[in-house]
Design a protein around this motif. Structure first.
Motif, PDB file in Angstrom:
ATOM      1  N   TYR A 105       0.902  -1.220   0.140  1.00 25.70           N
ATOM      2  CA  TYR A 105       0.041   0.100   0.359  1.00 25.70           C
ATOM      3  C   TYR A 105       0.637   1.509   0.059  1.00 25.70           C
ATOM      4  CZ  TYR A 105       1.090   0.625   5.245  1.00 25.70           C
ATOM      5  OH  TYR A 105       1.761   0.209   6.381  1.00 25.70           O
ATOM      6  N   SER A 107       1.512   5.157   1.478  1.00 23.14           N
ATOM      7  CA  SER A 107       1.239   6.115   3.156  1.00 23.14           C
ATOM      8  C   SER A 107       1.442   8.105   2.286  1.00 23.14           C
ATOM      9  CB  SER A 107       1.675   6.020   4.229  1.00 23.14           C
ATOM     10  OG  SER A 107       3.269   5.836   3.657  1.00 23.14           O
ATOM     11  N   GLU A 109       2.462  11.898   3.366  1.00 28.04           N
ATOM     12  CA  GLU A 109       2.611  12.763   3.728  1.00 28.04           C
ATOM     13  C   GLU A 109       2.791  14.016   3.413  1.00 28.04           C
ATOM     14  OE1 GLU A 109       6.165  12.196   6.959  1.00 28.04           O
ATOM     15  OE2 GLU A 109       5.210  10.330   6.830  1.00 28.04           O
ATOM     16  N   ASP A 117      -1.210  13.354   7.532  1.00 25.48           N
ATOM     17  CA  ASP A 117      -1.126  11.707   6.835  1.00 25.48           C
ATOM     18  C   ASP A 117      -2.150  10.782   7.407  1.00 25.48           C
ATOM     19  OD1 ASP A 117       0.643  10.277   9.603  1.00 25.48           O
ATOM     20  OD2 ASP A 117       0.611  12.175   9.524  1.00 25.48           O
ATOM     21  N   ASP A 119      -2.703   6.320   4.885  1.00 27.35           N
ATOM     22  CA  ASP A 119      -3.202   5.206   4.043  1.00 27.35           C
ATOM     23  C   ASP A 119      -3.749   5.208   2.985  1.00 27.35           C
ATOM     24  OD1 ASP A 119      -0.160   4.633   6.091  1.00 27.35           O
ATOM     25  OD2 ASP A 119      -1.614   3.154   7.176  1.00 27.35           O
ATOM     26  N   SER A 120      -3.462   4.368   1.783  1.00 26.68           N
ATOM     27  CA  SER A 120      -3.817   4.631   1.177  1.00 26.68           C
ATOM     28  C   SER A 120      -3.582   2.905   0.346  1.00 26.68           C
ATOM     29  CB  SER A 120      -3.154   5.551  -0.342  1.00 26.68           C
ATOM     30  OG  SER A 120      -4.222   5.483  -1.732  1.00 26.68           O
TER      31      SER A 120
END
Length: 229
Positions: A105, A107, A109, A117, A119-120
């Protein structure tokens, strides 16, 4: 038409991608002309028993097929070198975003705002809703304003990944222990999809990238709401 579109490059969303598309078309035109001329010459030699002797040997023909390829290479090399320098140039950015690759995945910021910030992750098939794109959509999109210089800093927390969005003309490696950077300006609103382009493990094909380009005023509101939360 749909089949033809799948064979072509994606529509550009940045000035750099427009230049890449122009270089692609420019080079493809030259290659097409060279292919047609060489094929015609070969067919003439194959099917015509009476070839001109100066076509097979002679100082003039030697000069022609030595100088002509050199000129063609110059016409390809000059735009290519110009593009290389343009791609490496990083202007004064207005917003800096850091992308960190993980197995499997991304992330993000927003380094200009300390508390933003996230997560994707890929949206699983069981959670897909209307207008979601299968194996391409994520739960948290990277939101950036258009017509503003964005600097992207990319790294990795484990193995080598590659942050790639074709319509933006961006492809940059995420290497552990190293910060790579690039910049881009998106010239229109929309959703732009990409994927990790470095084989990074069993779920390599399940870590997509979604960039959402919005108006600067909407981006400012989103930043304010996120900071309030």
């Amino acid at each position: 038409m749909a089949t033809w579109k799948t064979l072509m490059l994606q529509d550009s969303a940045t000035p750099l991608m427009e230049q890449l598309l122009f270089f692609h078309d420019h080079t493809l035109l030259i290659l097409t002309i060279v292919t047609v001329l060489v094929s015609q010459l070969l067919l003439t030699l194959f099917f015509n028993k009476l070839s001109h002797r100066f076509l097979l040997e002679g100082q003039l023909i030697e000069l022609i097929w030595t100088i002509l390829p050199a000129v063609i290479l110059i016409f390809i090399a000059l735009p290519s070198l110009r593009l290389i320098y343009l791609l490496d140039e990083v202007d004064e950015p207005s917003i800096t975003v850091k992308a960190i690759g993980h197995q499997w995945y991304w992330s993000y910021e927003y380094t200009d705002f300390e508390t933003i910030d996230f997560d994707s992750y890929l949206i699983p098939l069981t959670n897909l809703k209307m207008f979601h794109f299968r194996l391409l959509d994520v739960d948290n999109r990277l939101i950036v304003p258009y017509k503003i210089q964005i600097r992207l800093i990319v790294t990795s927390a484990d193995v080598i990944h590659s942050w790639t969005v074709p319509s933006l003309g961006v492809k940059i490696d995420a290497t552990p222990g190293r910060l790579n950077q690039t910049s881009f300006i998106i010239n229109r609103p929309g959703l732009f999809f990409g994927q990790c382009s470095e084989i990074c493990g069993i779920n390599h094909s399940f870590m997509p990238i979604v960039v959402e380009s919005v108006a600067p005023t909407y981006f400012a509101k989103w930043i304010t709401q996120t900071l309030d939360v």
